[in-house]
Design a protein around this motif. Structure first.
Motif, PDB file in Angstrom:
ATOM      1  N   ALA A  89       0.827  -1.210   0.000  1.00 25.44           N
ATOM      2  CA  ALA A  89       0.000   0.000   0.000  1.00 25.44           C
ATOM      3  C   ALA A  89       0.864   1.265   0.000  1.00 25.44           C
ATOM      4  CB  ALA A  89      -0.932   0.000   1.211  1.00 25.44           C
ATOM      5  N   ILE A  90       1.923   1.266   0.806  1.00 25.34           N
ATOM      6  CA  ILE A  90       2.832   2.420   0.846  1.00 25.34           C
ATOM      7  C   ILE A  90       3.488   2.615  -0.514  1.00 25.34           C
ATOM      8  CG2 ILE A  90       5.041   3.255   1.791  1.00 25.34           C
ATOM      9  CD1 ILE A  90       4.148   1.970   4.482  1.00 25.34           C
TER      10      ILE A  90
ATOM     11  N   LYS B 113       1.012   4.057  -2.965  1.00 20.09           N
ATOM     12  CA  LYS B 113       0.773   5.471  -2.666  1.00 20.09           C
ATOM     13  C   LYS B 113       1.948   6.328  -3.135  1.00 20.09           C
ATOM     14  CE  LYS B 113      -0.211   8.726   0.965  1.00 20.09           C
ATOM     15  NZ  LYS B 113       0.453   9.199   2.138  1.00 20.09           N
ATOM     16  N   LEU B 114       3.177   5.887  -2.817  1.00 13.88           N
ATOM     17  CA  LEU B 114       4.375   6.604  -3.267  1.00 13.88           C
ATOM     18  C   LEU B 114       4.406   6.701  -4.791  1.00 13.88           C
ATOM     19  CD1 LEU B 114       7.507   5.399  -1.246  1.00 13.88           C
ATOM     20  CD2 LEU B 114       6.924   7.751  -1.786  1.00 13.88           C
TER      21      LEU B 114
ATOM     22  N   LYS C  13       1.877   6.402  -6.977  1.00 10.90           N
ATOM     23  CA  LYS C  13       0.786   7.225  -7.488  1.00 10.90           C
ATOM     24  C   LYS C  13       1.048   8.712  -7.268  1.00 10.90           C
ATOM     25  CE  LYS C  13      -3.092   7.118  -5.278  1.00 10.90           C
ATOM     26  NZ  LYS C  13      -4.347   6.723  -4.643  1.00 10.90           N
ATOM     27  N   THR C  14       1.445   9.071  -6.048  1.00 13.99           N
ATOM     28  CA  THR C  14       1.700  10.470  -5.722  1.00 13.99           C
ATOM     29  C   THR C  14       2.809  11.059  -6.576  1.00 13.99           C
ATOM     30  OG1 THR C  14       1.058  10.035  -3.426  1.00 13.99           O
ATOM     31  CG2 THR C  14       2.336  12.038  -3.841  1.00 13.99           C
TER      32      THR C  14
END
Length: 191
Positions: A177-178, A181-182, A184-185
């Motif tokens: 998940a991290i 997120k990294l 995608k961001t």
């Protein structure tokens, strides 16, 4: 010069991003693969990476024509693969043990401790906090990192094989998940 409030803020922010306690299942997995974690070496190299990046991080990346977003995406991919290893129980990274003992700067010092998230956080902290306070926050985190690395074997015996397996799967999902997120961001930030 030193501001206790800033030091506490920096320490807590870095502790959350580094998440050395959450990396415990990964560390135990690595220790089983290579036989031993070089706690001192991993901590010192992590510290050198973090302090170096504080002063010259953006310039180093620019020298290679790499922006912070691309660096973070590369770190996200490595974290994603480590998460997959934990969930699936398959080895993706081959452990290389030198004749002198265990050497694993990658993946412990980078990207688990001083990974893309940590290094990009350090760059952004520089805009808000005094450099001296950031360095103190880094040192406090290094002490905590060393304590967790040194006690990983003791913690493993307390948790037992079943507890470790559950933790490994849970933290594997968290790492995935991290990493997403990294990814995608920073993919959006890259455009």
């Amino acid at each position: 010069m030193f501001n206790i409030k800033e030091i506490i803020s920096v320490t807590l922010i870095l502790f959350s991003v580094i998440d050395v306690v959450g990396s415990l299942p990964v560390l135990i997995d690595l220790r089983k693969k290579v036989g031993k974690i070089e706690s001192e070496q991993a901590t010192v190299i992590s510290g050198v990476l973090m302090v170096s990046f504080l002063f010259v991080g953006e310039r180093i990346l620019n020298l290679f024509g790499v922006d912070v977003a691309s660096f973070a995406i590369a770190g996200a991919l490595i974290i994603f693969l480590i998460g997959l290893e934990m969930i699936l129980g398959r080895t993706i990274f081959k452990s290389e043990v030198s004749a002198g003992g265990a050497t694993h700067i990658v993946p412990i010092a980078f990207p688990l401790i001083a990974g893309a998230g940590t290094l990009t956080t350090i760059i952004s902290l520089r805009a808000e906090y005094q450099t001296a306070n950031i360095i103190v926050g880094i040192v406090i985190n290094l002490i905590l990192i060393y304590a967790v690395l040194k006690s990983s074997e003791w913690l493993e015996t307390r948790l037992g094989p079943g507890g470790l397996d559950v933790l490994r799967k849970i933290f594997g999902i968290i790492l995935l998940a991290i990493s997403i997120k990294l990814f995608k961001t920073n993919l959006i930030a890259g455009f």
